[in-house]
Design a protein around this motif. Structure first.
Motif, short mmCIF file in Angstrom:
data_model
loop_
_atom_site.label_atom_id
_atom_site.label_comp_id
_atom_site.label_asym_id
_atom_site.label_seq_id
_atom_site.Cartn_x
_atom_site.Cartn_y
_atom_site.Cartn_z
N UNK A 1 0.86 -1.18 0.00
CA UNK A 1 0.00 0.00 0.00
C UNK A 1 0.89 1.23 0.00
N UNK A 2 0.46 2.26 -0.72
CA UNK A 2 1.20 3.51 -0.73
C UNK A 2 0.58 4.49 0.25
N UNK A 3 1.41 5.29 0.91
CA UNK A 3 0.91 6.25 1.90
C UNK A 3 1.53 7.62 1.61
N UNK A 4 0.68 8.63 1.44
CA UNK A 4 1.13 10.00 1.27
C UNK A 4 0.64 10.79 2.48
N UNK A 5 1.59 11.35 3.22
CA UNK A 5 1.28 12.01 4.48
C UNK A 5 0.95 13.48 4.26
N UNK A 6 0.56 14.14 5.36
CA UNK A 6 0.19 15.54 5.32
C UNK A 6 1.35 16.41 4.84
N UNK A 7 2.54 16.09 5.29
CA UNK A 7 3.72 16.82 4.85
C UNK A 7 4.66 15.88 4.11
N UNK A 8 5.38 16.44 3.15
CA UNK A 8 6.30 15.62 2.36
C UNK A 8 7.33 14.95 3.27
N UNK A 9 7.58 13.67 3.01
CA UNK A 9 8.53 12.89 3.81
C UNK A 9 9.65 12.38 2.92
N UNK A 10 10.25 13.29 2.18
CA UNK A 10 11.29 12.92 1.22
C UNK A 10 12.65 12.80 1.89
N UNK A 11 13.55 12.10 1.25
CA UNK A 11 14.93 11.97 1.72
C UNK A 11 15.70 13.18 1.19
N UNK A 12 16.11 14.11 2.05
CA UNK A 12 16.66 15.38 1.57
C UNK A 12 17.97 15.25 0.82
N UNK A 13 18.71 14.17 1.04
CA UNK A 13 20.01 14.00 0.39
C UNK A 13 19.88 13.30 -0.98
N UNK A 14 18.66 12.95 -1.37
CA UNK A 14 18.44 12.30 -2.66
C UNK A 14 17.73 13.26 -3.61
N UNK A 15 18.04 13.14 -4.89
CA UNK A 15 17.35 13.94 -5.90
C UNK A 15 15.91 13.44 -6.06
N UNK A 16 15.13 14.20 -6.82
CA UNK A 16 13.76 13.77 -7.14
C UNK A 16 13.77 12.37 -7.74
#
Length: 286
Positions: free
Chosen positions: A95-110
């Motif tokens: 299952x995919x989960x998209x949270x209220x705020x972005x939870x990206x890995x800041x040291x990785x590119x898009x």
């Protein structure tokens, strides 16, 4: 914000291909507070979600909306009742989960953040290569094009707007080919214009991907615009007070987003929320 590249088709999720659905039967959830008292958050929830359907859930704070999402994902264990996702218990299928705020890995590119979703698929498939490096790169490119991010693949999260970061979150969630996409107020922190644009983008993206989607929001108009059905929950303990069917073909347009038809539907949902909540002696914040 959008890419000039024509979006490539993305394969529909396994649930959409096989015709399986999300089923919630008799779901109850209780927590124990620090004093040992039991607090019932969900009470006897029955809900079936069809493959490819977009269902929005609205209700007052504390009624169990997020708890229901977490139970479907397998992060919360029900006190009673059952949940199945594509015919499997929670946690046994992606299952995919998209949270209220972005939870990206800041040291990785898009690009690498989206590719991380494919890395998770490799882990879940016991180390399989998922068609090899070239096939995986094609999948990442398709998802970047689908979400309008192809021109930003080498950017880092800090270089993106909040709306674009949420697109990356969405692309990463879709990379695992989820049986269901769970979204917990993903646009609530964005400005009004960005939010409306992403609502339309999400319509296109999940329709093209064929993804079953459950979307929690406090915004009644957002729910009415996005969903095939809007589930209205009562104050705690959360029960399903009413389900509204939105008789409007998807994908929906900016014209409908600002139409009297949408406003009338939203008023009906608002009335149900407030009248139902008044009978329980509370006040909704939706």
């Amino acid at each position: 914000m959008s890419s000039s590249t024509t979006p490539a088709p993305v394969t529909a999720s396994p649930a959409a291909r096989t015709g399986e659905a999300v089923q919630v039967q008799g779901a109850c959830k209780e927590f124990v507070d620090p004093h040992g008292d039991r607090l019932r958050v969900l009470d006897d929830i029955d809900l079936e979600i069809k493959p490819g359907e977009f269902v929005a859930i609205v209700g007052p704070s504390g009624c169990g909306k997020t708890t229901l999402l977490r139970s479907i994902q397998g992060l919360e264990r029900l006190s009673a009742g059952t949940v199945t996702v594509a015919g499997h218990p929670p946690g046994e299928i992606a299952t995919g989960f998209v949270f209220q705020r972005a939870s990206l890995l800041p040291w990785k590119t898009v690009e690498r953040n989206v590719s991380f979703g494919l890395d998770l698929r490799v882990i879940r498939s016991a180390g399989g290569e998922l068609g090899g490096k070239e096939a995986r790169q094609r999948q990442v490119t398709e998802l970047l094009e689908l979400t309008g991010l192809a021109d930003f693949r080498h950017y880092y999260p800090r270089q993106l707007s909040g709306g674009m970061q949420q697109r990356v979150n969405l692309a990463r969630a879709l990379a695992i080919e989820p049986a269901v996409l769970l979204m917990d107020e993903p646009f609530s922190s964005l400005d009004a214009m960005t939010r409306e644009k992403l609502q339309r983008d999400l319509q296109r993206i999940v329709l093209q991907a064929g993804t079953t989607t459950i979307f929690v929001t406090h915004d009644i108009r957002e729910a009415a615009f996005q969903a095939d059905r809007v589930v209205v929950m009562s104050p705690r303990p959360g029960r399903i007070a009413r389900i509204f069917t939105i008789d409007e073909p998807r994908r929906r347009t900016a014209e409908y987003q600002n139409s009297d038809r949408l406003a009338e539907t939203a008023r009906g949902i608002w009335t149900e929320l407030h009248e139902g909540n008044a009978s329980e002696g509370g006040r909704p914040d939706a």
